[in-house]
Design a protein around this motif. Structure first.
Motif, PDB file in Angstrom:
ATOM      1  N   THR A  15       0.840  -1.211   0.000  1.00 30.78           N
ATOM      2  CA  THR A  15       0.000   0.000   0.000  1.00 30.78           C
ATOM      3  C   THR A  15       0.872   1.257   0.000  1.00 30.78           C
ATOM      4  OG1 THR A  15      -0.235  -0.001   2.420  1.00 30.78           O
ATOM      5  CG2 THR A  15      -1.950  -1.146   1.162  1.00 30.78           C
ATOM      6  N   ARG A  17       3.609   1.782  -1.465  1.00 27.67           N
ATOM      7  CA  ARG A  17       4.151   2.081  -2.799  1.00 27.67           C
ATOM      8  C   ARG A  17       3.055   2.150  -3.852  1.00 27.67           C
ATOM      9  NH1 ARG A  17       8.048  -2.479  -3.661  1.00 27.67           N
ATOM     10  NH2 ARG A  17       6.783  -3.450  -2.039  1.00 27.67           N
ATOM     11  N   ASN A  18       1.792   2.239  -3.408  1.00 27.29           N
ATOM     12  CA  ASN A  18       0.663   2.431  -4.332  1.00 27.29           C
ATOM     13  C   ASN A  18       0.534   1.257  -5.323  1.00 27.29           C
ATOM     14  OD1 ASN A  18      -1.314   4.334  -4.277  1.00 27.29           O
ATOM     15  ND2 ASN A  18      -0.407   5.671  -5.836  1.00 27.29           N
ATOM     16  N   THR A  20      -1.600  -1.370  -4.974  1.00 29.50           N
ATOM     17  CA  THR A  20      -2.874  -2.099  -4.863  1.00 29.50           C
ATOM     18  C   THR A  20      -3.416  -2.489  -6.235  1.00 29.50           C
ATOM     19  OG1 THR A  20      -3.367  -0.928  -2.821  1.00 29.50           O
ATOM     20  CG2 THR A  20      -5.225  -1.912  -3.933  1.00 29.50           C
TER      21      THR A  20
END
Ligand code: ATP
Length: 140
Positions: A15, A17-18, A20
Motif C-alpha cells: 500500500t 508504494r501504491n 494495490t
C-alpha cells in the motif's frame, strides 16, 4: 477443480508504494475474482491473532510491527483452486527465491516485507476470512 475462496492481504509495503492496483491486476489476470475487499489498519491485537501460529518464531515481533505499520488491504478471492492458484502467483516467501512473473518477484522488498499474504489451506482460509469479513460483505 472446485470453486474455492482464499484470504489475501496486500501488506503495508504494497500500500505504501501504491501497488494495490498493480497487484489486483495480477490477481484478476490469473482468473481469481475479488469478491470482498477493504482497506484497514490492523490493530496489534488483530495482527497477533492472525499470526498466532508464528508466535514462537524469532521474527514474530518484527512481523506484527510491520503489519500494523501502515494500511493493508484485506480481500477474499474466489475461483477454481483459489488457494493453490494464489500461492502460485504470490511466489516464494523470500522474493529472491520467487519465480519470474510472481507478485513477490515483481514487487516484494524482502522476506519480511513481501507484499502479500495468501491462505495455505482450506481450514485456514475459512478462519482467516471469518476474522476480517462478515458473510454479507462477501459478494460472489
Ligand atoms: N525470516 C523472516 N524474517 C522476517 N519475516 C519473516 C521471515 N520469515 C517469514 N516472515 C514473515 O512471516 C510471514 C509468514 O511466514 P510464512 O513462513 O508462513 O510465509 P508465507 O506462508 O509465504 O507467508 P504468508 O503466511 O504471509 O502468506 C511471511 O510472509 C513474512 O512476512
Amino acid at each position: 477443480m472446485a470453486i474455492e475462496r482464499t484470504f489475501s492481504i496486500l501488506k503495508p509495503d504494497a500500500t505504501a508504494r501504491n501497488l494495490t492496483g498493480a497487484i489486483n491486476a495480477l490477481i484478476e489476470k490469473a482468473g481469481l475474482r475479488i469478491v470482498a475487499q477493504k482497506r484497514i489498519r490492523m490493530t496489534r491485537e488483530q495482527a497477533e491473532t492472525f499470526y498466532a501460529v508464528h508466535k514462537a518464531r524469532p521474527f514474530f515481533g518484527e512481523l506484527v510491527d510491520f503489519m500494523i505499520s501502515g494500511p493493508v488491504v484485506v480481500q477474499v478471492l474466489e475461483g477454481e483452486g483459489a488457494i493453490l492458484k494464489y500461492r502460485d502467483i504470490m511466489g516464494a516467501t523470500d522474493p529472491s527465491k520467487a519465480a519470474d512473473g510472481t507478485i513477490r518477484k515483481l514487487h516484494a522488498k524482502s522476506v519480511g516485507e513481501n507484499s502479500v499474504h495468501g491462505s495455505d489451506a482450506t481450514e485456514t482460509a475459512a478462519v482467516e476470512i471469518a476474522q476480517f469479513f462478515s458473510g454479507n460483505e462477501i459478494v460472489g
